[in-house]
Enzyme design. Sequence first.
Site, PDB file in Angstrom:
ATOM      1  N   ASP A  68     -12.030   0.178   7.713  1.00 53.18           N
ATOM      2  CA  ASP A  68     -12.091  -1.272   7.545  1.00 53.18           C
ATOM      3  C   ASP A  68     -10.771  -1.925   7.938  1.00 53.18           C
ATOM      4  O   ASP A  68      -9.768  -1.250   8.175  1.00 53.18           O
ATOM      5  CB  ASP A  68     -12.473  -1.615   6.089  1.00 53.18           C
ATOM      6  CG  ASP A  68     -11.748  -0.744   5.070  1.00 53.18           C
ATOM      7  OD1 ASP A  68     -10.716  -0.151   5.423  1.00 53.18           O
ATOM      8  OD2 ASP A  68     -12.221  -0.652   3.931  1.00 53.18           O
ATOM      9  N   ASN A 133     -14.867  -0.358  -8.285  1.00 54.50           N
ATOM     10  CA  ASN A 133     -16.232  -0.854  -8.477  1.00 54.50           C
ATOM     11  C   ASN A 133     -17.254  -0.026  -7.696  1.00 54.50           C
ATOM     12  O   ASN A 133     -18.410  -0.406  -7.574  1.00 54.50           O
ATOM     13  CB  ASN A 133     -16.323  -2.332  -8.072  1.00 54.50           C
ATOM     14  CG  ASN A 133     -16.052  -2.560  -6.590  1.00 54.50           C
ATOM     15  OD1 ASN A 133     -15.871  -1.609  -5.838  1.00 54.50           O
ATOM     16  ND2 ASN A 133     -16.030  -3.810  -6.173  1.00 54.50           N
ATOM     17  N   HIS A 135     -16.991   0.796  -4.398  1.00 55.52           N
ATOM     18  CA  HIS A 135     -17.138   0.520  -2.974  1.00 55.52           C
ATOM     19  C   HIS A 135     -16.635   1.674  -2.124  1.00 55.52           C
ATOM     20  O   HIS A 135     -15.760   2.440  -2.514  1.00 55.52           O
ATOM     21  CB  HIS A 135     -16.521  -0.829  -2.563  1.00 55.52           C
ATOM     22  CG  HIS A 135     -15.034  -0.927  -2.610  1.00 55.52           C
ATOM     23  ND1 HIS A 135     -14.372  -2.080  -2.977  1.00 55.52           N
ATOM     24  CD2 HIS A 135     -14.061  -0.043  -2.302  1.00 55.52           C
ATOM     25  CE1 HIS A 135     -13.081  -1.892  -2.884  1.00 55.52           C
ATOM     26  NE2 HIS A 135     -12.854  -0.662  -2.487  1.00 55.52           N
ATOM     27  N   GLU A 140     -19.099  -3.580  -0.652  1.00 55.29           N
ATOM     28  CA  GLU A 140     -19.040  -3.990  -2.050  1.00 55.29           C
ATOM     29  C   GLU A 140     -20.408  -3.847  -2.717  1.00 55.29           C
ATOM     30  O   GLU A 140     -21.450  -3.968  -2.040  1.00 55.29           O
ATOM     31  CB  GLU A 140     -18.610  -5.458  -2.136  1.00 55.29           C
ATOM     32  CG  GLU A 140     -17.230  -5.745  -1.550  1.00 55.29           C
ATOM     33  CD  GLU A 140     -16.086  -5.421  -2.488  1.00 55.29           C
ATOM     34  OE1 GLU A 140     -16.149  -4.389  -3.196  1.00 55.29           O
ATOM     35  OE2 GLU A 140     -15.122  -6.198  -2.504  1.00 55.29           O
TER      36      GLU A 140
END
Length: 246
Positions: A68, A133, A135, A140
């Site tokens: 990313d 979380n 990801h 996400e």
Amino acid sequence: MMRILVFPNASLAARAAAQFVSRTLTTRPAAVLGLPTGRTMIPVYRQIAALHERGRCSFRRAQTFNLDEFLGLRPGDAGSFCTFMRQHLFDRVDMVPGRAHFPDADGREPGAYDDRIVRAGGMDLCLLGIGLNGHLGFNEPAARLSARTHRVRLLPSTRRANAYLFRNLARVPKYAVSMGMATILNARSVVLLATGGDKAGIVRRALAGPLTTRVPASLIQTHPNALVVLDRAAASGLLRGRSTSR
Ligand code: GLP
């Protein structure tokens, strides 16, 4: 099939992940690697650089695709993942600059990144971290996940987790471009590394919970050749789960 290896501490876990990457480069010098950023990877990249220094691995013929990049940053910007990779890995090994790929930070044609990966022959190995979380890359948690490389709006918690790269939270971009879930899971092998007690809860949900788009990393359970490398702290939720509720 998913194999899980648990090491006594974070530095031994990082060393195991580094050795795995190094072995891939030895057996396949022209390997195509998917690479993540994140604090978890800093000791891994340090170990890979040390292995390179001892003549144990070379990136000369390899190609890398980062998972990313923040939207709107230039490659040389201080907070960019491109800068992170140069600092922690590429400047310390024999990486040929044109062979290190990043998603285009303008986000105009994100899907073209998948085509570049396919043209390179597909990823042999994709190294992964995991967000608090759940990801992977910047995929996400959501009701739906994207298969291909796409533009994402970062959650506030993710921006906070990445603030260490910028001088303050306000400077963390609100958008990024990330490989999609299929981009990642199409890699012939994936190695996920998680260390530290703060990851114990999410590691348990990702590896022992149901498959759910609410925990994107849970999809790693479907991969035919997945290796998960943990330190004891990150694995503590799994071990606890076994003796109580499972
Ligand atoms: C970032 C990256 C992820 C990485 C995650 C974990 O948001 N986009 O690829 O896995 O953070 O980071 P850390 O290792 O700092 O916990």
